[in-house]
Write a protein that holds these residues in place. Structure first.
Motif, short mmCIF file in Angstrom:
data_model
loop_
_atom_site.label_atom_id
_atom_site.label_comp_id
_atom_site.label_asym_id
_atom_site.label_seq_id
_atom_site.Cartn_x
_atom_site.Cartn_y
_atom_site.Cartn_z
N MET A 91 0.83 -1.20 0.00
CA MET A 91 0.00 0.00 0.00
C MET A 91 0.87 1.25 0.00
O MET A 91 0.54 2.24 -0.65
N GLN A 92 1.98 1.21 0.71
CA GLN A 92 2.89 2.35 0.74
C GLN A 92 3.56 2.56 -0.61
O GLN A 92 3.77 3.69 -1.05
N VAL A 93 3.89 1.46 -1.29
CA VAL A 93 4.43 1.55 -2.66
C VAL A 93 3.40 2.19 -3.59
O VAL A 93 3.72 3.08 -4.38
N LEU A 94 2.15 1.74 -3.48
CA LEU A 94 1.08 2.30 -4.31
C LEU A 94 0.94 3.80 -4.08
O LEU A 94 0.85 4.59 -5.04
N ASN A 95 0.95 4.22 -2.83
CA ASN A 95 0.83 5.65 -2.52
C ASN A 95 2.02 6.42 -3.10
O ASN A 95 1.86 7.54 -3.60
N THR A 96 3.20 5.83 -3.04
CA THR A 96 4.41 6.48 -3.55
C THR A 96 4.34 6.70 -5.06
O THR A 96 4.63 7.80 -5.55
N VAL A 97 3.94 5.67 -5.82
CA VAL A 97 3.90 5.83 -7.28
C VAL A 97 2.80 6.79 -7.71
O VAL A 97 2.87 7.36 -8.81
N CYS A 98 1.82 7.01 -6.84
CA CYS A 98 0.75 7.96 -7.14
C CYS A 98 1.10 9.37 -6.67
O CYS A 98 0.24 10.27 -6.72
N GLY A 99 2.34 9.58 -6.24
CA GLY A 99 2.81 10.91 -5.88
C GLY A 99 2.62 11.28 -4.42
O GLY A 99 2.83 12.44 -4.04
N GLY A 100 2.25 10.32 -3.59
CA GLY A 100 2.06 10.59 -2.17
C GLY A 100 3.35 10.44 -1.38
O GLY A 100 4.40 10.09 -1.92
N ALA A 143 -5.94 -1.70 -1.59
CA ALA A 143 -4.75 -1.83 -0.75
C ALA A 143 -5.14 -1.70 0.72
O ALA A 143 -5.96 -0.87 1.08
N VAL A 144 -4.50 -2.54 1.55
CA VAL A 144 -4.73 -2.48 2.99
C VAL A 144 -3.40 -2.37 3.71
O VAL A 144 -2.40 -2.94 3.27
N GLN A 145 -3.39 -1.64 4.82
CA GLN A 145 -2.17 -1.45 5.58
C GLN A 145 -1.88 -2.64 6.50
O GLN A 145 -0.75 -2.88 6.87
#
Length: 242
Positions: A117-126, A203-205
């Motif tokens: 989930m953190q990877v997903l947030n990163t590639v989306c600019g977060g 995505a879940v943490q």
């Protein structure tokens, strides 16, 4: 035939019985996918110079599971490592980030877990909080409740009744990435789940593989993934010329 789920492998410096480093996956992840009707297959990243082939490789699968692991290097979201940040192998970062970009671009059904989930947030600019402060809700090696947003896609999978999850993380979403929506939170407000508003990604943490055999909500997450993957498989087969 079971839908083929690519479980993105983790790099390991050593494994019992092997002389060399290895690409591995947690047994609990494989068990959870298999119990949900999927065929879990570990995807090896290969050399970084062949990463351009990754979208084509992933297109051969029906679904993707991006599992947990170590910390994403903060350089990927414009920061330097804090004192408690332990970045993963740079090749692992390259693989996971490329996988997240590919599933978004190709519309492959995906479930991202914890680091995923953190990877997903990163590639989306977060960005990420590199170390969660101590508070009333323990997030590292603990159980705590999560509350799901009514009307969300996640709610259609697990319902809206608060339930306990297995948590093992010290980092969390800070600035939310573009195209993402927070759909579950812990009692302290920590983002516990996100869904992509345009791609087929949930995505879940927390770690649903830990309790999938005793938690109906966690088991439902894996059934949802394999269900979405089976639908993609059926649609792909229908599109192929006879």
């Amino acid at each position: 035939m079971r839908p083929r789920i690519a479980v993105i492998g983790r790099r390991s410096a050593s494994v019992s019985g092997l002389r060399f480093s290895a690409t591995v996956a947690a047994e609990a992840i494989g068990d959870a996918v298999f119990a949900a009707g999927g065929e879990p297959l570990i995807l090896h990243g290969g050399p970084r110079e062949r990463m351009a082939e990754l979208p084509a490789r992933l297109a051969g699968f029906d679904g993707v599971l991006l599992p947990g692991g170590s910390d994403v290097h903060p350089a990927h979201y414009g920061q330097v490592p804090g004192p408690r940040t332990v970045p993963d192998h740079e090749e692992q970062d390259a693989l996971d980030l490329a996988v997240a970009r590919a599933v978004i671009a190709l519309g492959i059904p995906a479930l991202a877990v914890c680091r995923g989930m953190q990877v997903l947030n990163t590639v989306c600019g977060g960005t990420l909080l590199q170390d969660l402060p101590d508070g009333p809700v323990p997030h590292l090696d603990a159980l705590h409740e999560v509350t799901v947003e009514p009307g969300s896609r996640l709610a259609s999978v697990v319902g809206t009744t608060a339930f306990k999850v297995s948590s093992y993380h010290h980092q969390a979403i800070d600035r939310l990435g573009e195209g993402l929506r927070v759909v579950a939170r812990a009692p302290d407000g920590c983002a516990e789940a996100v869904e992509h508003t345009g791609a087929d990604v949930l995505a879940v943490q927390w770690h649903p593989e830990d309790l999938f055999d005793s938690s109906g909500q966690d088991a439902a997450l894996f059934r949802d993934l394999t269900g979405r993957a089976a639908a993609r498989r059926a649609a792909t087969r229908k599109e192929r010329p006879a």
